[in-house]
Scaffold this motif. Structure first.
Motif, mmCIF file in Angstrom:
data_model
loop_
_atom_site.group_PDB
_atom_site.id
_atom_site.type_symbol
_atom_site.label_atom_id
_atom_site.label_comp_id
_atom_site.label_asym_id
_atom_site.label_seq_id
_atom_site.Cartn_x
_atom_site.Cartn_y
_atom_site.Cartn_z
ATOM 1 N N GLU A 1 0.853 -1.190 0.000
ATOM 2 C CA GLU A 1 0.000 0.000 0.000
ATOM 3 C C GLU A 1 0.888 1.238 0.000
ATOM 4 O OE1 GLU A 1 -2.875 0.176 3.254
ATOM 5 O OE2 GLU A 1 -2.852 2.347 3.042
ATOM 6 N N ARG B 1 1.010 5.400 0.101
ATOM 7 C CA ARG B 1 0.175 6.562 0.465
ATOM 8 C C ARG B 1 0.862 7.857 0.074
ATOM 9 N NH1 ARG B 1 -2.801 5.558 6.179
ATOM 10 N NH2 ARG B 1 -3.631 3.517 5.662
ATOM 11 N N SER C 1 0.146 12.195 0.188
ATOM 12 C CA SER C 1 -0.794 13.284 0.470
ATOM 13 C C SER C 1 -0.384 14.509 -0.344
ATOM 14 C CB SER C 1 -0.876 13.569 1.966
ATOM 15 O OG SER C 1 0.355 13.983 2.434
ATOM 16 N N ASN D 1 -5.379 10.142 -8.591
ATOM 17 C CA ASN D 1 -6.119 8.895 -8.396
ATOM 18 C C ASN D 1 -6.522 8.322 -9.759
ATOM 19 O OD1 ASN D 1 -7.633 6.846 -7.346
ATOM 20 N ND2 ASN D 1 -9.326 8.134 -6.674
ATOM 21 N N THR E 1 -7.455 1.637 -5.664
ATOM 22 C CA THR E 1 -7.065 2.908 -5.050
ATOM 23 C C THR E 1 -8.200 3.399 -4.163
ATOM 24 O OG1 THR E 1 -8.043 4.275 -6.765
ATOM 25 C CG2 THR E 1 -5.768 3.589 -7.135
ATOM 26 N N ARG F 1 -9.363 7.295 -2.167
ATOM 27 C CA ARG F 1 -8.961 8.670 -1.868
ATOM 28 C C ARG F 1 -9.792 9.206 -0.718
ATOM 29 N NH1 ARG F 1 -10.537 13.722 -2.865
ATOM 30 N NH2 ARG F 1 -12.260 13.073 -4.201
ATOM 31 N N LEU G 1 -5.610 12.734 0.667
ATOM 32 C CA LEU G 1 -4.770 11.530 0.822
ATOM 33 C C LEU G 1 -5.171 10.481 -0.214
ATOM 34 C CD1 LEU G 1 -2.729 9.828 2.555
ATOM 35 C CD2 LEU G 1 -4.727 9.003 3.812
ATOM 36 N N LYS H 1 -4.522 6.559 -1.431
ATOM 37 C CA LYS H 1 -3.939 5.251 -1.092
ATOM 38 C C LYS H 1 -3.989 4.390 -2.342
ATOM 39 C CE LYS H 1 -6.015 5.247 3.494
ATOM 40 N NZ LYS H 1 -6.964 4.505 4.351
ATOM 41 N N TRP I 1 -2.904 0.553 -3.920
ATOM 42 C CA TRP I 1 -2.386 -0.801 -3.713
ATOM 43 C C TRP I 1 -1.747 -1.249 -5.017
ATOM 44 C CZ3 TRP I 1 -6.329 1.233 -1.033
ATOM 45 C CH2 TRP I 1 -6.343 1.019 0.352
ATOM 46 N N SER J 1 4.477 7.281 1.732
ATOM 47 C CA SER J 1 4.902 6.127 2.540
ATOM 48 C C SER J 1 4.492 4.837 1.841
ATOM 49 C CB SER J 1 4.287 6.195 3.938
ATOM 50 O OG SER J 1 2.885 6.130 3.836
ATOM 51 N N ARG K 1 3.495 0.957 2.816
ATOM 52 C CA ARG K 1 3.213 0.060 3.934
ATOM 53 C C ARG K 1 3.324 -1.383 3.443
ATOM 54 N NH1 ARG K 1 -1.027 -1.817 7.474
ATOM 55 N NH2 ARG K 1 -2.523 -1.860 5.792
#
Ligand code: ATP
Length: 309
Positions: A225, A227, A229, A241, A253, A255, A259, A261, A263, A289, A291
């Motif tokens: 994942e 991320r 922002s 996005n 995805t 939103r 932010l 996110k 995958w 980031s 994850r």
């Protein structure tokens, strides 16, 4: 061929949003399994599809049929495993099956069902004397008596010992062999993996992911994942996005305001492409980031938050 499709299903009980947005389509002849933690909304989803609970929102189609206009035809197409309390304890399995057969215009022979559920030897015992596994098999038999195309089994193996559980698996596989479609819920990852053509993972009333068991395992072990922002507001995040959704390695995805996110199976390539996009558009990214998918993610995704046995 799709035999069942649910779109945007929603159901709340007071302030509890049991089902928030469920969408899926089930193909003819498959074992389609819904798994998820306690309270994820599995039973509520099944009960809406079975016509027992009215959705607040959304559509349920059995081919061209829906509950508002074709309830009687749908009832003939589906078989629902009754609650244990719906069986008559003082009657034998054979008598219970014969009785349930009288509820329908057309029914399979009791003999055939007793064989399918492997209760021929117990046909004359009182139902109250059956073991937990035998009662569950009878419940499946009762769901099958009207010879439905689609069978719903809500946690048919919960609380059973491994052997009794396997006996139920055999029946589910036999149902598949004779061309039935089974929609199953379970808490057991092994069960979902062994029986299912496709698994739908539900959490907090939403579909988290849906695929074949092997593809899910693959996905969970490969996906990361990412991320980001955005300093330039939600619109910038939304544009990024839409851009990232088209990238090859991106599986989904999400939103939330600024932010984003994502995958992805290839975080490096995804970030490289995304930064190309943000540079071209002059969008500033505040934080990035990656994850890792942890064992906990796999556990939550496949078995639910609590292990119940
Ligand atoms: P479990 O695996 O524990 O059976 P589940 O995934 O089947 O859970 P549901 O039984 O659909 O989940 O419940 C989803 C949420 O809705 C839970 O918080 C539950 O307490 C709540 N709920 C379900 N039915 C009702 C009802 N009739 N009245 C009030 N709340 C309900």
């Amino acid at each position: 061929m799709t035999v069942l499709e649910v779109r945007n299903l929603k159901k709340s009980f007071g302030s509890i949003r049991a089902v928030q947005d469920i969408n899926f389509a089930v193909k003819a002849g498959e074992v389609f399994t819904i798994i998820g933690p306690n309270g994820a909304g599995k039973t509520t989803t099944l009960e809406m599809i079975e016509g027992l609970v009215t959705p607040d929102h959304g559509d349920i189609f059995f081919g061209e049929l829906n509950w508002n206009h074709h309830a009687n035809t749908i009832k003939k197409k589906i078989g629902v495993q009754p609650q244990s309390s719906a069986m008559f304890d003082l009657l034998t399995p054979e008598e219970n099956l014969n009785l349930f057969a009288t509820f329908y215009d057309q029914a399979r022979s009791t003999e055939e069902i007793l064989q399918l559920i492997n209760l021929t030897d117990h046909r004359h015992n009182q139902t109250k004397k059956l073991s937990g596994g035998q009662r569950q098999r009878l419940a499946i038999g009762l769901a099958m008596i009207s010879d439905p195309e689609i069978i719903f089994l809500d946690e048919p193996t919960t609380g059973l010992d491994p052997q009794a559980r396997r006996n139920i698996w055999d029946i589910i596989l036999q149902l598949k062999e004779i061309g039935k479609t089974t929609i199953l819920t379970t808490h057991y990852m092994e069960e979902a993996e062994k029986l299912s053509d496709r698994v739908c993972i539900v959490d907090q009333g939403k579909v988290i992911t849906l695929d074949t068991p092997s593809a899910l395992i693959e996905k969970l072990t490969k996906e990361r994942e990412v991320r980001l922002s955005f300093l330039d507001g939600a619109l910038a995040a939304e544009e990024a996005n839409l851009f990232s959704e088209k990238l090859e390695s991106v599986t989904r995805t999400e939103r939330e305001e600024t932010l984003l996110k994502i995958w992805t199976t290839n975080p490096e390539d995804t970030l490289y492409d995304l930064f190309g996009f943000t540079k071209e558009k002059n969008y500033r990214v505040e934080q990035v980031s990656i994850r890792e998918m942890s064992l906990e993610d796999v556990f939550i995704a496949f078995t639910g938050k609590e292990w119940r046995d």
